[in-house]
Write an enzyme that holds these catalytic residues in place. Structure first.
Site, PDB file in Angstrom:
ATOM      1  N   LYS A   1     -20.483  -1.954  -6.393  1.00 19.36           N
ATOM      2  CA  LYS A   1     -21.587  -1.825  -5.446  1.00 19.36           C
ATOM      3  C   LYS A   1     -21.828  -0.347  -5.173  1.00 19.36           C
ATOM      4  O   LYS A   1     -20.909   0.385  -4.808  1.00 19.36           O
ATOM      5  CB  LYS A   1     -21.251  -2.565  -4.148  1.00 19.36           C
TER       6      LYS A   1
ATOM      7  N   HIS B   1     -24.178   0.969  -2.956  1.00 21.41           N
ATOM      8  CA  HIS B   1     -24.923   1.261  -1.729  1.00 21.41           C
ATOM      9  C   HIS B   1     -24.219   0.610  -0.535  1.00 21.41           C
ATOM     10  O   HIS B   1     -23.341  -0.235  -0.692  1.00 21.41           O
ATOM     11  CB  HIS B   1     -26.351   0.713  -1.827  1.00 21.41           C
TER      12      HIS B   1
END
Length: 228
Positions: A104, A106
Site C-alpha cells: 500500500k 498511501h
C-alpha cells in the site's frame, strides 16, 4: 493424545474442513484426504478455531512470543482469531500482523504489512492452515526478516499449522514441517498430524469415518508419498 487434539479432529469433521475420498492436490498428487481451512465460515466456528490454535501454541511454545504473523490470505483470519482467543484464555495480549500481497503506497498505514508493524525485539509465531511442500515459508520468512533494523533483530519463535499431512516435501524424505525446521532453525509444528487423525478415527475410533477401505487407501498413499 491431549483432549483438545481429539476435540479438534472432530471439529474439523463437523465443519467439513477435513474430508476423505479422492482429491487432486495442487502438486498433482491424488490424495485420499483433503483439508480446506476456508470451510470455517461462521463466527462460532472461527471462535473455536482460534481457541484450538491458542491452546496448541501455549502447549508448544509456552509464552515466549508477542506477535502472531498470518501470511495472506488464509493466515490473516487465523492470526486474528488466535490473538483474540489467546487473550481470553491466557490473559496475555498478543499482536497480530500479516503481509499484503500488494504494498500500500498511501495513507497512514502504507507499507507491506497489515496490522501491527513488527520490529526489532519482537518474537513471532507464524500461523498457517496447512503446508504440503513448505513453499509458503519461502515467501513469508524474507518478508518478516526484511522488517529488521539489525540482523537477528526479530526472532521467529516457530510456525504452527492445523494439520501435519506427514508426507514428504519435494526432493526430500522428510515432511514439509521437518524440512522447514531444518532449513530455518525454528520449530514447525501442527495442532494435529494425520497420525493423530488415524489413531482417533480408526485405531481407537469406531471406523465409521475412516473405514477399512479408506485406511487401505491412506496406507497406499503414504507408501508412495509418506515421509520417513
Amino acid at each position: 493424545m491431549e483432549d483438545y487434539k481429539k476435540e479438534f479432529i472432530n471439529f474439523m469433521l463437523e465443519c467439513q474442513v477435513l474430508k476423505f475420498g479422492s482429491f487432486t492436490l495442487k502438486s498433482g498428487r491424488q490424495s485420499p484426504f483433503f483439508m480446506n481451512a476456508g470451510a470455517y465460515v461462521s463466527g462460532s466456528q472461527l471462535k473455536r478455531l482460534g481457541e484450538y490454535y491458542a491452546k496448541a501454541i501455549h502447549d508448544i511454545f509456552k509464552e515466549d512470543f508477542n506477535v502472531f504473523f498470518g501470511p495472506a490470505y488464509k493466515g490473516i483470519p487465523l492470526a486474528v482469531v488466535t490473538s483474540i482467543a489467546y487473550s481470553e484464555l491466557y490473559g496475555k495480549e498478543i499482536k497480530y500482523c500479516s503481509d499484503r500481497k500488494e504494498e500500500k503506497d498511501h495513507g497512514a498505514d502504507k507499507g507491506s504489512l497489515l496490522g501491527y508493524k513488527i520490529k526489532d525485539g519482537d518474537k513471532v509465531v507464524i500461523i498457517e492452515d496447512v503446508t504440503t511442500s513448505g513453499k509458503s515459508i519461502e515467501e513469508t520468512y524474507p518478508k518478516i526478516k526484511a522488517q529488521e533494523s539489525t540482523p537477528g533483530g526479530i526472532k521467529i519463535v516457530g510456525e504452527i499449522v492445523s494439520l501435519d499431512r506427514r508426507e514428504r516435501a519435494p526432493d526430500s524424505t522428510k515432511s514439509a514441517l521437518e524440512t522447514i525446521s531444518q532449513k530455518y532453525g525454528f520449530p514447525a509444528k501442527a495442532i494435529v498430524s494425520m497420525d493423530d487423525v488415524v489413531d482417533a478415527l480408526y485405531t481407537n475410533g469406531d471406523k465409521t469415518v475412516i473405514t477399512d477401505e479408506i485406511k487401505k487407501e491412506i496406507d497406499s498413499y503414504y507408501k508412495e508419498w509418506g515421509c520417513q
